[in-house]
Design an enzyme around this catalytic site. Sequence first.
Site, short mmCIF file in Angstrom:
data_model
loop_
_atom_site.label_atom_id
_atom_site.label_comp_id
_atom_site.label_asym_id
_atom_site.label_seq_id
_atom_site.Cartn_x
_atom_site.Cartn_y
_atom_site.Cartn_z
N ARG A 176 -6.67 5.46 -8.31
CA ARG A 176 -6.01 6.76 -8.30
C ARG A 176 -4.50 6.65 -8.10
O ARG A 176 -3.91 7.47 -7.40
CB ARG A 176 -6.63 7.64 -7.23
CG ARG A 176 -8.04 8.10 -7.58
CD ARG A 176 -8.58 9.12 -6.61
NE ARG A 176 -8.56 8.64 -5.24
CZ ARG A 176 -7.80 9.14 -4.28
NH1 ARG A 176 -6.99 10.13 -4.54
NH2 ARG A 176 -7.84 8.64 -3.07
N ARG A 180 3.45 11.06 -11.96
CA ARG A 180 3.81 12.43 -12.36
C ARG A 180 4.93 12.37 -13.38
O ARG A 180 5.89 11.61 -13.21
CB ARG A 180 4.29 13.22 -11.16
CG ARG A 180 3.23 13.34 -10.11
CD ARG A 180 3.81 13.89 -8.82
NE ARG A 180 2.81 13.77 -7.76
CZ ARG A 180 3.10 13.84 -6.47
NH1 ARG A 180 4.33 14.03 -6.07
NH2 ARG A 180 2.14 13.71 -5.58
N ARG A 254 -7.94 -5.71 6.98
CA ARG A 254 -6.52 -6.08 7.01
C ARG A 254 -5.92 -5.45 8.26
O ARG A 254 -6.34 -4.37 8.69
CB ARG A 254 -5.77 -5.53 5.78
CG ARG A 254 -6.12 -6.21 4.49
CD ARG A 254 -5.57 -7.61 4.38
NE ARG A 254 -4.12 -7.63 4.26
CZ ARG A 254 -3.39 -8.72 4.52
NH1 ARG A 254 -3.97 -9.83 4.93
NH2 ARG A 254 -2.08 -8.68 4.36
N ARG A 285 7.24 -1.53 5.23
CA ARG A 285 7.79 -0.19 5.43
C ARG A 285 8.64 -0.15 6.69
O ARG A 285 8.42 -0.92 7.63
CB ARG A 285 6.68 0.84 5.64
CG ARG A 285 5.57 0.78 4.64
CD ARG A 285 4.76 2.06 4.64
NE ARG A 285 3.60 2.01 5.50
CZ ARG A 285 2.68 2.96 5.55
NH1 ARG A 285 2.80 4.04 4.81
NH2 ARG A 285 1.63 2.85 6.34
N GLU A 310 6.97 -2.23 9.73
CA GLU A 310 5.52 -2.45 9.58
C GLU A 310 5.28 -3.71 8.76
O GLU A 310 5.73 -3.81 7.62
CB GLU A 310 4.91 -1.22 8.89
CG GLU A 310 3.42 -1.29 8.74
CD GLU A 310 2.83 -0.01 8.15
OE1 GLU A 310 3.16 1.10 8.63
OE2 GLU A 310 2.06 -0.12 7.17
N TYR A 358 -11.59 3.77 4.38
CA TYR A 358 -10.27 4.31 4.68
C TYR A 358 -10.36 5.81 4.45
O TYR A 358 -10.55 6.25 3.32
CB TYR A 358 -9.15 3.70 3.81
CG TYR A 358 -7.86 4.39 4.19
CD1 TYR A 358 -7.08 3.88 5.22
CD2 TYR A 358 -7.47 5.59 3.61
CE1 TYR A 358 -5.95 4.55 5.66
CE2 TYR A 358 -6.34 6.27 4.05
CZ TYR A 358 -5.59 5.74 5.07
OH TYR A 358 -4.48 6.42 5.51
N ASP A 360 -8.34 9.51 5.23
CA ASP A 360 -7.24 10.23 5.84
C ASP A 360 -7.81 11.11 6.95
O ASP A 360 -9.02 11.30 7.04
CB ASP A 360 -6.50 11.07 4.78
CG ASP A 360 -5.48 10.21 4.02
OD1 ASP A 360 -4.96 9.25 4.61
OD2 ASP A 360 -5.21 10.50 2.84
#
Length: 385
Positions: A176, A180, A254, A285, A310, A358, A360
Site C-alpha cells: 500500500r 498521490r 525488528r 528519522r 531513531e 503492526y 496503528d
Amino acid sequence: MNFGGLKYIVVGAGFWGSVFAERLASVLNEKILVIDKRNHIGGNCYSKTDKKTGIECHQYGCHIFHTSLKNVWDYVNRFSEFNGYKHKVLILNKNKVYSMPVNLATINSYYNLNLTPVEAEALLKKEKDKIKNPKNFEEKAISIIGSGLYGTLIKNYTTKQWGTDPKNLSPEIIARLPVRTNYNDNYYYDMYQGIPIEGYTGLFGKILAHKNITVKLNTDYYEIKNMLPKDCKIIFTGMIDKFFDYKHGGLAWRSLKFKWKRYNRSDFQGNAAMHFADLDIPYTRIHEFKHYHTERTKIFESKKTVICYEYPADYKNGMEPYYPVNDKENNYLHAKYIKEAVKNRNIIIGGRLGSYQYWDMDKTIENALNTFNDFINKKYMLGNK
Ligand SMILES: Cc1cc2nc3c(=O)[nH]c(=O)nc-3n(C[C@H](O)[C@H](O)[C@H](O)COP(=O)(O)OP(=O)(O)OC[C@H]3O[C@@H](n4cnc5c(N)ncnc54)[C@H](O)[C@@H]3O)c2cc1C
C-alpha cells in the site's frame, strides 16, 4: 500482593489492555486489576514532559492519532480533546528535501518539472508497465513509483529500516505504498487526526480512572502468575510466544534505538518528522516533539527544543519488540500459538504483541472493542455471567 477473589487481570496498560479494562469496568461493572511491567501506563504510546524544556516527548517513537473509524474517534474523545495536528513528513536525500508520501510536489521536485496531475499519472504508468509481476519489495516499489523515485526515497531508507536489501523482502510489505498525483502532503488520509491535548499519558490516565480499575505498575505477569486464582480470566497483551514458553519457537521482530538531545534554539528542523534516505546516515528519522503541540504557544515559541534520533536495530532478547516480521514463516508460527490460546477459555490474548500485527492506535482500539463485544456475547450465550 493478595489476589484472592480476583476475577479479571489485564496484563499490559497500553491501548489494547486499557480499553478492554475500561469496557469490563464500565459495561460489566466488574473489578479489574491492570498490571504493567513498566513503571508507567500507556504502553508504547507513553508520553512524558521533559523537565528542562517543558516539551512533551513520546518515549517509544512519535505517535500521531489518526482514524476514519467514527466509533473509535467517539470513544477516545470521551476521555480527551485532540488538537487537530496533521502530520507532514519530509525526507532528505543527498542534501535535498522531498515531501512524503510521494505526491505531486515530490514528483516535480525529483524530475525538476512542473507536471500536472494527468501528466504525472502518465509518467508513473510508463514506469509501472516495466514490471509485470513484482516478486520482491524492490520490484513492487518500482512498479508503483518507478526506479528513480524508488532509488532516491525508498531503497536506502528501507535497507536501514529492515537491515537487509529490499530485494530480500516480500512484496506484501509495500502493498500500500501511497502515491498521490496532487499536492496533498498530509501523511494520512484519515478524517480525524490529532494529538491528545493533555498528551497520551493524560488520556490513558482518564481511561483507567474508573473506580473499578486498580493499576499496578512495575509488576511482571511471570512473577505473579502462580499466585492468581485458578478461575481468574487473564487478558494478556504481552508477547504470545513467551506466554507459551516459546514451545514452537520465537517470533522475529525488528527493534529501535533512540538517542535524545536538547538544543537551545527555537526550532531544530522546522518539522516534527524528518526522514533520512542516505545510507551513510545510520538513523532513519529525527523527531522534534514541540511541533506536535503548536497550541502550547509559550513552549512552542521558547528558545529550547528536544529531538530524538531513531535507529533501526536487530531485535535481541531484552530489547523492545517494535515491528513484527510478518513473513510466511513467522505468520505460520504465530498461528500455532493462537491455536494454543483458543484452547483455554480463561485466556484472551490481544494487542500488537499478542496478535503479532503492526496496528496503528485506532486499529488497536477497534480490535479491543470488537474483542470485548465478542467476549460478552459469548459469555452471555454460555450463560456463565
Ligand atoms: C515506532 C512506532 C511508532 C508508532 N507510531 C504510531 C503513530 O504515529 N500512530 C498510530 O496510530 N500508531 C503508531 N504506532 C502503533 C502503536 O504504538 C500501537 O498501535 C499501540 O501501542 C498498540 O498498543 P498495545 O496495547 O497493543 O501494545 P503496547 O502499547 O506495546 O502495550 C503492551 C503493554 O504490555 C506490557 N507488558 C508486556 N509483557 C508484560 C508482562 N509480562 N507483564 C506485564 N506487562 C507486560 C508492556 O510493558 C506494554 O506496556 C507506532 C508503533 C511504533 C512501533
